[in-house]
Design a protein around this motif. Structure first.
Motif, PDB file in Angstrom:
ATOM      1  N   ALA A  47      20.273 -29.972  -2.761  1.00  0.00           N
ATOM      2  CA  ALA A  47      20.960 -29.173  -1.746  1.00  0.00           C
ATOM      3  C   ALA A  47      20.685 -27.708  -2.013  1.00  0.00           C
ATOM      4  N   TYR A  48      20.723 -26.909  -0.940  1.00  0.00           N
ATOM      5  CA  TYR A  48      20.654 -25.466  -1.106  1.00  0.00           C
ATOM      6  C   TYR A  48      22.034 -24.997  -1.580  1.00  0.00           C
ATOM      7  N   PRO A  49      22.131 -24.479  -2.807  1.00  0.00           N
ATOM      8  CA  PRO A  49      23.451 -24.223  -3.389  1.00  0.00           C
ATOM      9  C   PRO A  49      24.258 -23.156  -2.670  1.00  0.00           C
ATOM     10  N   HIS A  50      23.591 -22.230  -1.951  1.00  0.00           N
ATOM     11  CA  HIS A  50      24.319 -21.144  -1.295  1.00  0.00           C
ATOM     12  C   HIS A  50      24.827 -21.536   0.091  1.00  0.00           C
ATOM     13  N   LEU A  51      24.460 -22.748   0.579  1.00  0.00           N
ATOM     14  CA  LEU A  51      24.880 -23.200   1.898  1.00  0.00           C
ATOM     15  C   LEU A  51      25.982 -24.247   1.794  1.00  0.00           C
ATOM     16  N   SER A  52      26.780 -24.339   2.827  1.00  0.00           N
ATOM     17  CA  SER A  52      27.819 -25.364   2.882  1.00  0.00           C
ATOM     18  C   SER A  52      27.179 -26.735   3.077  1.00  0.00           C
ATOM     19  N   GLY A  53      27.985 -27.769   2.881  1.00  0.00           N
ATOM     20  CA  GLY A  53      27.479 -29.109   3.131  1.00  0.00           C
ATOM     21  C   GLY A  53      26.997 -29.284   4.549  1.00  0.00           C
ATOM     22  N   ARG A  54      27.765 -28.768   5.515  1.00  0.00           N
ATOM     23  CA  ARG A  54      27.376 -28.873   6.917  1.00  0.00           C
ATOM     24  C   ARG A  54      26.056 -28.168   7.187  1.00  0.00           C
ATOM     25  N   ARG A  55      25.875 -26.959   6.633  1.00  0.00           N
ATOM     26  CA  ARG A  55      24.633 -26.220   6.854  1.00  0.00           C
ATOM     27  C   ARG A  55      23.453 -26.932   6.193  1.00  0.00           C
ATOM     28  N   ASN A  56      23.672 -27.524   5.025  1.00  0.00           N
ATOM     29  CA  ASN A  56      22.608 -28.291   4.380  1.00  0.00           C
ATOM     30  C   ASN A  56      22.160 -29.440   5.268  1.00  0.00           C
ATOM     31  N   LEU A  57      23.124 -30.159   5.841  1.00  0.00           N
ATOM     32  CA  LEU A  57      22.770 -31.292   6.697  1.00  0.00           C
ATOM     33  C   LEU A  57      22.116 -30.831   7.991  1.00  0.00           C
ATOM     34  N   ALA A  58      22.528 -29.671   8.501  1.00  0.00           N
ATOM     35  CA  ALA A  58      21.905 -29.150   9.718  1.00  0.00           C
ATOM     36  C   ALA A  58      20.428 -28.859   9.491  1.00  0.00           C
ATOM     37  N   LEU A  59      20.098 -28.295   8.328  1.00  0.00           N
ATOM     38  CA  LEU A  59      18.693 -28.044   8.015  1.00  0.00           C
ATOM     39  C   LEU A  59      17.912 -29.345   7.901  1.00  0.00           C
ATOM     40  N   LEU A  60      18.495 -30.317   7.219  1.00  0.00           N
ATOM     41  CA  LEU A  60      17.830 -31.605   7.062  1.00  0.00           C
ATOM     42  C   LEU A  60      17.624 -32.267   8.419  1.00  0.00           C
ATOM     43  N   ASP A  61      18.625 -32.183   9.267  1.00  0.00           N
ATOM     44  CA  ASP A  61      18.552 -32.790  10.581  1.00  0.00           C
ATOM     45  C   ASP A  61      17.460 -32.120  11.425  1.00  0.00           C
ATOM     46  N   ALA A  62      17.344 -30.795  11.296  1.00  0.00           N
ATOM     47  CA  ALA A  62      16.316 -30.066  12.048  1.00  0.00           C
ATOM     48  C   ALA A  62      14.917 -30.434  11.573  1.00  0.00           C
ATOM     49  N   ILE A  63      14.754 -30.567  10.260  1.00  0.00           N
ATOM     50  CA  ILE A  63      13.454 -30.945   9.695  1.00  0.00           C
ATOM     51  C   ILE A  63      13.035 -32.320  10.202  1.00  0.00           C
ATOM     52  N   ASP A  64      14.016 -33.216  10.327  1.00  0.00           N
ATOM     53  CA  ASP A  64      13.717 -34.572  10.802  1.00  0.00           C
ATOM     54  C   ASP A  64      13.379 -34.608  12.282  1.00  0.00           C
ATOM     55  N   GLY A  65      13.626 -33.489  12.994  1.00  0.00           N
ATOM     56  CA  GLY A  65      13.319 -33.453  14.414  1.00  0.00           C
ATOM     57  C   GLY A  65      14.306 -34.198  15.276  1.00  0.00           C
ATOM     58  N   SER A  66      15.541 -34.370  14.798  1.00  0.00           N
ATOM     59  CA  SER A  66      16.546 -35.083  15.573  1.00  0.00           C
ATOM     60  C   SER A  66      17.020 -34.227  16.743  1.00  0.00           C
ATOM     61  N   PRO A  67      17.543 -34.851  17.816  1.00  0.00           N
ATOM     62  CA  PRO A  67      18.012 -34.086  18.978  1.00  0.00           C
ATOM     63  C   PRO A  67      19.053 -33.045  18.586  1.00  0.00           C
TER      64      PRO A  67
END
Length: 305
Positions: free
Chosen positions: A96-116
């Protein structure tokens, strides 16, 4: 996914899977795994037995020295581009990116995956709640406990609702309550159709969850079997009694084992066994079929030549 004749093809299959490191060290030695659709497959072994190396080869993170890996019937890592999007994985601790919240970490992962993007907030909030994290928690991930980071890693693995989860020690760092919640979550996912490959050294957890077990010992797969087969009655009867010495005399030649407060007896007729003991003054407090524990099964498999 159906094989010829209507039989379900394995979700994960390896043949002769081997990893040899520099100096000739065989970390994994000729492993033939078979994980079927709908399994909770418990992959057991002591630290250093080769479990994590095997998991990394399944995911194409480490190249095998010899042997083959198929996931969803496709060779890995050659077909990783089509296979990996269908796998949720948590291996060697969550990143995880330590300076980001859990939600922001998942948002980045979700964007990388190309999800809607449109339903991203709802999707992220749902998986955070699913793993027991607060979707509104804005604290950076560096403030999370190890158990919270494990939960966040699992949330990332669940984002795409994958049909296969590959988890390496997912309860690491969790307290007993957290372990129970993780177990209940994984079992619920499995009931919903998710196949789970669970690498762990915690025998009690594997015993409570798994439908099928593989045991790795010094890089070799020494056991692979359904739990229903492994824990079937042995044909012996366990009798609990405060009168062990008297029972031993009454059952001379028919006792397979005994210990404080119990005897294990070879008997095809439990009702007749009870009558025989009572006639000879033995108090019987409990009687039932003898079953081996997973610990006994694993130890026996690991100690075999």
């Amino acid at each position: 996914m159906t094989a010829t004749g209507g039989a379900t093809a394995p979700v994960v299959r390896t043949r002769g899977l081997t990893k040899v490191y520099r100096g000739g060290v065989r970390a994994v030695d000729g492993v033939d795994l078979e994980v079927r659709e709908g399994d909770v497959y418990g992959f057991l072994g002591a630290n250093g037995s080769g479990k994590t190396t095997t998991v990394r080869m399944l995911l194409g993170l480490v190249l095998a020295s010899e042997g083959d890996v198929e996931v969803f019937g496709e060779p890995m890592p050659r077909n990783g581009a089509s296979v990996l999007p269908r796998i949720g994985a948590l291996v060697e601790g969550p990143g995880a990116y330590p300076h980001l919240s859990g939600r922001r970490n998942l948002a980045l992962l979700d964007a990388i995956d190309g999800s809607p993007r449109a339903d991203r907030p709802g999707r992220i909030g749902a998986v955070l709640e699913q793993v027991g994290l607060d979707p509104d928690d804005r604290r950076p991930a560096r403030t999370y406990s190890l158990g919270m980071r494990q939960r966040l890693g699992l949330a990332g693995a669940l984002l795409r609702r994958p049909p296969l989860l590959v988890l390496d020690e997912p309860t690491n760092g969790l307290d007993p309550q957290g372990i129970r919640e993780m177990r209940e979550l994984l079992l619920a996912l499995n009931r919903g159709g998710t196949t789970i490959f669970l690498s762990s050294h915690l025998l009690a957890e594997i015993e409570q969850m798994s439908t099928r077990v593989g045991v790795l010992d010094r890089g070799r797969l020494v056991l692979q079997e359904d739990m229903s087969v492994l824990q079937a009655p042995t044909g012996l009867v366990r009798v609990r009694t405060p009168d062990v010495a008297t029972a031993l005399r009454a059952l001379d030649g028919h006792v397979a084992d005994h210990g404080p407060g119990h005897v294990v007896v070879r008997s095809p007729d439990p009702a007749g066994l009870v009558a025989h003991l009572v006639e000879r003054g033995v108090r019987v407090t409990e009687l039932g079929p003898e079953r081996r524990t997973l610990e006994e099964i694993v130890l026996a498999a690991s100690e075999a030549p």
